[in-house]
Design a protein around this motif. Sequence first.
Motif, short mmCIF file in Angstrom:
data_model
loop_
_atom_site.label_atom_id
_atom_site.label_comp_id
_atom_site.label_asym_id
_atom_site.label_seq_id
_atom_site.Cartn_x
_atom_site.Cartn_y
_atom_site.Cartn_z
N ASP A 213 0.91 -1.16 0.02
CA ASP A 213 -0.10 0.01 -0.02
C ASP A 213 0.83 1.22 0.03
OD1 ASP A 213 -2.35 1.52 -0.11
OD2 ASP A 213 -2.50 1.31 2.24
N LYS B 17 -3.81 3.79 -0.94
CA LYS B 17 -5.20 3.35 -1.51
C LYS B 17 -6.07 2.42 -0.43
CE LYS B 17 -5.33 0.22 -4.38
NZ LYS B 17 -5.48 -0.40 -5.93
N ILE C 129 -8.53 7.36 -2.37
CA ILE C 129 -8.73 6.31 -3.10
C ILE C 129 -8.27 6.60 -4.48
CG2 ILE C 129 -9.85 4.22 -3.53
CD1 ILE C 129 -11.25 4.32 -0.84
N ALA D 123 -5.11 7.58 -5.57
CA ALA D 123 -4.09 6.53 -5.45
C ALA D 123 -4.06 5.41 -6.54
CB ALA D 123 -4.14 5.65 -4.15
N GLU D 124 -5.35 5.44 -7.17
CA GLU D 124 -5.70 4.55 -8.44
C GLU D 124 -4.73 4.91 -9.45
OE1 GLU D 124 -9.63 4.16 -8.55
OE2 GLU D 124 -9.71 2.39 -7.10
N SER E 148 0.65 0.36 -8.99
CA SER E 148 0.57 -0.66 -7.83
C SER E 148 1.69 -1.45 -7.82
CB SER E 148 -0.96 -1.48 -7.94
OG SER E 148 -0.94 -2.46 -8.95
#
Length: 324
Positions: A97, A101, A261, A264-265, A269
């Motif tokens: 993380d 997120k 969120i 962060a997307e 990742s």
Amino acid sequence: DTSEVADSLLALRWWEMFSDATLDTLIYTAIENNKDVRIAGAKVLESRAALGFTRADIYPQINYQAQISRRNSIGSLQFPVPSNNFFAGANLSWEIDFWGKYRRANEAAKADFFATEFAQRSVQIEMITQVAQTYFQLLDYKLRLEISEKTFNLRDSSLQIIQAKFSGGMVAEIDLNQAQVQKAIAETAIPLYKRNVLKTEYALSILLGENPHNIIVGKSLLEQDTLVEIPLGLPSEILTHRPDILLAEQQLYSQNAKIGIAVAERFPSISLTGMFGGATSDLSSFNTLGVAWSVGGDLLGPLFYFNKRKRKVEIEKARTEQIG
């Protein structure tokens, strides 16, 4: 101290100030049976489960896997003798993380959970208020019905006296007519208040989550205790204890976390993967076989989404503005 008085008022079950056992019973029955209250309680349970579901995303996922196969070829290569393959192991995957997120998702889920609790309290307060108001409305109609019946009896007795006096020639006919009119007026009020009593009883029955039925009341309206006066000088902070305000506050916290969120997307990742197990072509030698393992990492990020994720951030910000 006004702050102590404010806290005591908040903790008070205000309807108990009337000292009416019947009202207490009706309110507790409504809390137990009312469909809106039960739905609000179910939403709290759902939100609590959703919080645990979201929190689990922060931790690694570990799966077990077992496989048995028998084949005589790999692609275009064919073996003269079929071979067996046995595999058993565990897989681990963990998305780090890095951009927060999942932490923000956990914050949103926690705020949603608190929001459902405050929503449940709001529903309970609204329901209790409606039960109390309907109950006192019922007492009012019953008192009006009682007064109407007494008024009718008095005017009927008065008419009989005037009728006797008129028969004896002691009063004029206009006095008799006025007495008849007054009796008729009093008589018409009785069915009106009887109908209002029934309608109010049925409305109260629905609030209790029961089929419409007659309600047995306790104290009459005139016997109710006088409420204590709310002291002056209560601090404005008392408003922050209102469940509807607390609900809006938690909704704002949740929506603000959802912005995080969405932000962060927009970034890649990073995931770690691992496998630990064993494989063999002979099941009898599986325990003596050396272990097999693998470790890897993945980087996955958006490239061309045509501003889709940017628009998602704008959507969440607009939703936050709607709450604020």
